[in-house]
Design a protein around this motif. Structure first.
Motif, short mmCIF file in Angstrom:
data_model
loop_
_atom_site.label_atom_id
_atom_site.label_comp_id
_atom_site.label_asym_id
_atom_site.label_seq_id
_atom_site.Cartn_x
_atom_site.Cartn_y
_atom_site.Cartn_z
N ARG A 304 36.40 99.49 21.68
CA ARG A 304 36.66 98.13 21.20
C ARG A 304 36.53 97.09 22.30
N ALA A 305 36.01 97.47 23.48
CA ALA A 305 35.95 96.56 24.63
C ALA A 305 35.16 95.30 24.29
N ARG A 306 35.74 94.16 24.63
CA ARG A 306 35.09 92.87 24.38
C ARG A 306 34.85 92.07 25.66
N THR A 307 35.61 92.38 26.72
CA THR A 307 35.45 91.69 28.01
C THR A 307 35.37 92.75 29.11
N VAL A 308 34.40 92.58 30.02
CA VAL A 308 34.27 93.47 31.16
C VAL A 308 34.24 92.63 32.43
N ALA A 309 35.13 92.96 33.37
CA ALA A 309 35.19 92.26 34.66
C ALA A 309 34.78 93.24 35.76
N PHE A 310 33.90 92.78 36.67
CA PHE A 310 33.44 93.59 37.77
C PHE A 310 33.90 93.02 39.10
N ASP A 311 34.35 93.90 39.99
CA ASP A 311 34.44 93.54 41.39
C ASP A 311 32.99 93.50 41.92
N LYS A 312 32.78 92.85 43.05
CA LYS A 312 31.42 92.78 43.60
C LYS A 312 31.14 93.88 44.61
N THR A 313 31.81 93.82 45.74
CA THR A 313 31.50 94.72 46.84
C THR A 313 31.87 96.16 46.50
N GLY A 314 30.90 97.05 46.57
CA GLY A 314 31.13 98.45 46.28
C GLY A 314 31.06 98.79 44.80
N GLY A 422 26.33 86.26 53.39
CA GLY A 422 26.30 87.66 53.02
C GLY A 422 25.37 88.50 53.87
N GLU A 423 24.57 87.87 54.75
CA GLU A 423 23.69 88.61 55.64
C GLU A 423 24.20 88.52 57.07
N ALA A 424 23.86 89.52 57.88
CA ALA A 424 24.23 89.54 59.29
C ALA A 424 23.03 89.97 60.10
N VAL A 466 34.79 89.20 39.49
CA VAL A 466 36.06 88.82 40.12
C VAL A 466 36.05 89.41 41.52
N THR A 467 35.93 88.57 42.54
CA THR A 467 35.71 89.07 43.88
C THR A 467 36.47 88.28 44.93
N GLY A 468 36.72 88.91 46.04
CA GLY A 468 37.36 88.23 47.17
C GLY A 468 36.37 87.50 48.04
N ASP A 469 35.06 87.69 47.82
CA ASP A 469 34.05 87.00 48.61
C ASP A 469 33.99 85.52 48.28
N VAL A 470 33.37 84.77 49.17
CA VAL A 470 33.23 83.33 48.96
C VAL A 470 32.21 83.07 47.86
N GLU A 471 32.28 81.88 47.29
CA GLU A 471 31.39 81.51 46.19
C GLU A 471 29.92 81.59 46.60
N ALA A 472 29.61 81.17 47.84
CA ALA A 472 28.22 81.15 48.29
C ALA A 472 27.61 82.55 48.33
N THR A 473 28.42 83.55 48.56
CA THR A 473 27.93 84.93 48.57
C THR A 473 27.88 85.51 47.16
N ALA A 474 28.90 85.25 46.36
CA ALA A 474 29.01 85.86 45.05
C ALA A 474 28.06 85.25 44.02
N ARG A 475 27.90 83.92 44.05
CA ARG A 475 27.14 83.24 43.01
C ARG A 475 25.68 83.70 42.91
N PRO A 476 24.92 83.81 44.01
CA PRO A 476 23.53 84.26 43.88
C PRO A 476 23.42 85.67 43.29
N ASP A 484 27.43 84.91 34.15
CA ASP A 484 27.63 83.46 34.21
C ASP A 484 28.97 83.07 34.81
N GLU A 485 29.98 83.91 34.64
CA GLU A 485 31.34 83.55 35.05
C GLU A 485 31.72 84.26 36.33
N VAL A 486 31.98 83.48 37.39
CA VAL A 486 32.31 84.04 38.70
C VAL A 486 33.65 83.49 39.16
N HIS A 487 34.54 84.37 39.56
CA HIS A 487 35.81 83.99 40.18
C HIS A 487 35.79 84.51 41.61
N ALA A 488 35.61 83.58 42.57
CA ALA A 488 35.44 83.96 43.97
C ALA A 488 36.72 83.71 44.76
#
Length: 634
Positions: A304-314, A422-424, A466-476, A484-488
């Motif tokens: 019955r899942a209607r919403t899925v939230a992902f962490d980014k890193t890993g 996000g690059e080094a 849903v991530t602890g990274d900054v918006e500039a890294t997560a958004r791209p 579409d929905e990013v919480h940084a």
């Protein structure tokens, strides 16, 4: 024969019903019909009394179950003199437990296989080369172990031999052997190939992947899904319908035997068996596909899942840096190296570094087949870099300021490339000349885009990052994946709040790190990427993906959908067949004894229908990524 005797000992009521039936037939054969009637009737009445007491206790506790009809059917057949039908119903009730156990054991095979294969011993290689067998719990990190052909790897380790092949099917579902090279990680629980290999233990047995999986499996095999109780939700209407048909048949015909004949085929064993067998089958299928579902109720929520939230890193990304570009410096006053030579020298120097990027640089060089050189004077300057002499050349690798100090005054200066968030970059100088830079970043998983795209057809209407990274890294990354929905810049408490407030529900959260443990626990369904993820995340999650493949989230949701559908189909199949038989019995075309025998067939049909869940999954799932070597740009 021995197996049959053991089964009868395990189910004494089944054995008793068979014994009473056999003795009753003997009594009939010697023309002692009255004695046979008394024997069978007393036995059936005793069973009805026992089941009736249990039923009353459940009713007093507010539980209305379908077993009410079974007790009524036994009582009714005894009252109208159909004592053989009473015995068949007793046998059906007693045999139902045995049938359910058989079905669950078949469905649980993939789960219990993990428990049966827990390694008990390890072959430790001593400093003098002697091999000593020790308990697997005695293995220490750093121990050198021998794994013989076809043996199970006892603990998580690194391959010390040049190469090896391992069967990881019990862990990942991958059917083909996986080739490993020296330094590659080898998971406990995988099976060694045809040649003996040596490994270096990297974790204790209690901390190894296989032991963690075993604990998850133990929880999974003992769980019971809320939907299993769905059959009891049908108890009241099904009982009322059965009594109505039986009462009308009696009233119209004037024969109380019709009442008993209808109730005989109304016995609800198929409804009680179908749901739990289906859910055990779904859990088995999930385990076979690399996902341990801790609680069978999780499958119902996933459906019955209607919403899925992902962490980014890993989770959506690989979680570790990879070399994405090698940029050698060219022109006057530079080292003028080729890309391969720059990568080879940097990879060689990083063998002597403990920095988080060192392993990625070394692995990138090895993947290109570059021969790494040794150094006798390498030294690491903490937080700055490494200086070493390699093949007679002085090499300095690390941060730009550290490398700049090694560059001659008349040489070309360091060029600092503009890097996206996000690059080094790692800088290098050779013999006092700037040699170039190597760029690293955390790469998006190959299967992430297909995974996000596959959620929509499964009924998911909202996908979040849903991530602890900054918006500039997560958004791209989110844009590239169609999220579409990013919480940084989220702290663990922020993730908990976002998932707790998310709508529509149920909400599935997918993560891998220690910081994801709280949000995995608070989500309706928490899924941990457990192949490399933190133990805390796996312990707080409802399901754990055992392979480094986020597309298995879609696999789990797909299995949830199919399992629930099969459970409901099996329940309704039992209802439809039972109602059909009741209507036939109501017009006098189905004697009580025949009806009781037909109920055994209905039981078998319901079980076979529910067992289809063992093959749930795989449809609509993104293709699993191939094991290809990442290509580096020049």
């Amino acid at each position: 024969m021995t197996r049959a005797v053991a089964a009868l000992r395990h189910y004494p009521l089944v054995a008793a019903a068979l014994a009473v039936g056999a003795v009753g037939l003997v009594l009939l054969a010697i023309e002692l019909e009255l004695a046979a009637r008394i024997l069978v009737s007393v036995f059936a009445a005793a069973v009805a009394l026992k089941e009736g007491v249990s039923m009353v206790r459940r009713l007093l506790s507010g539980q209305f179950g379908l077993d009410l009809l079974a007790v009524m059917a036994i009582t009714a057949t005894l009252l109208v003199g159909e004592y053989w039908a009473s015995l068949i119903i007793v046998f059906m009730l007693a045999g139902g437990e045995a049938l359910e156990d058989y079905a669950e054991n078949r469905a649980r095979r993939e789960l219990s296989a993990l428990l049966d294969r827990v390694p008990q011993r390890a072959h430790r290689i001593g400093p003098d080369g002697a091999i000593v067998d020790i308990p697997v719990d005695a293995v220490a990190v750093g121990d050198r172990l021998l794994v013989r052909p076809a043996e199970i790897v006892p603990v998580d380790a690194r391959l010390d031999s040049l190469e090896g092949a391992f069967d990881e099917s019990s862990l990942t579902g991958e059917s083909l052997p996986v080739d490993k090279e020296s330094g590659d990680e080898v998971a406990s629980g995988s099976v060694n190939g045809p040649a003996a290999v040596e490994i270096i233990a990297s974790a204790l047995a209690a901390d190894s992947q296989y032991q963690r999986i075993v604990e998850l499996v133990r929880e999974a095999s003992e769980s019971k899904a809320p939907l299993v109780r769905l059959a009891d939700r049908y108890a009241v209407p099904f009982t009322l319908l059965s009594l109505a048909i039986a009462g009308i048949a009696w009233a119209v015909s004037g024969d109380p035997v019709r009442f008993a004949e209808v109730l005989v085929v109304a016995t609800p064993c198929p409804l009680l068996i179908a749901a739990p067998v289906a859910f055990m089958g779904g859990m088995s299928s999930a385990a076979r596909n690399g996902v341990v579902v801790k609680n069978a109720g999780t499958l119902e929520k996933l459906s019955r899942a209607r919403t899925v939230a992902f962490d980014k890193t890993g989770t959506l990304t690989k979680g570790h840096p990879e070399v994405v570009d090698v940029r050698p410096a060219a022109g006057e006053g530079t080292a003028n190296l080729s890309a391969d030579e720059l990568l080879r020298l940097v990879g060689s120097a990083e063998r002597y570094s403990s920095h988080v990027l060192a392993a990625a640089l070394q692995q990138a060089a090895e993947r290109r087949g570059l021969a790494l050189s040794d150094s006798t004077d390498a030294r690491e300057v903490a937080t700055h870099g490494v200086a070493a002499t390699l093949d007679g050349r002085a090499l300095v690798v690390g941060k730009p300021a550290f490398v700049a100090e090694a560059i001659a005054e008349d040489a070309a200066p360091i060029i600092r490339p503009e890097l996206p968030s996000g690059e080094a970059a790692v800088y290098a100088a050779v013999d006092g000349l700037f040699a170039g830079t190597i760029v690293l970043r955390d790469r998006v998983r190959d299967e992430s885009a297909e995974t996000v795209a596959a959620l929509g057809p499964l009924g998911v209407t909202r996908v979040l990052m849903v991530t602890g990274d900054v918006e500039a890294t997560a958004r791209p990354i989110a844009d590239a994946l169609g999220i579409d929905e990013v919480h940084a810049e989220c702290l663990p408490a922020d993730k908990v709040r976002i998932v707790r407030e998310a709508e529509p529900r149920p909400v599935v959260m997918v993560g891998d790190g220690v910081n994801d443990a709280p949000v995995l626990a608070v989500a309706d369904v928490g899924i941990a990427m457990g192949a490399r993820g933190a133990t805390a995340a796996g312990e707080s999650a409802d399901a754990v993906v055992l392979v480094d493949d986020v597309s298995r989230v879609v696999e789990a949701i797909t299995i949830g959908h199919q399992t629930v559908r099969i459970a409901l189909q099996s329940i309704w199949l039992g209802i439809i067949i039972s109602v059909g038989l009741m209507l036939i019995a109501s017009v006098g075309l189905l004697p009580a004894v025949v009806g009781a025998l037909l109920q055994e067939v209905v039981d078998l049909v319901a079980i076979l229908a529910a067992l289809r869940a063992v093959r749930a999954g795989t449809r609509g799932v993104p293709a699993r990524p191939s094991r290809r070597v990442p290509q580096l740009t020049r």
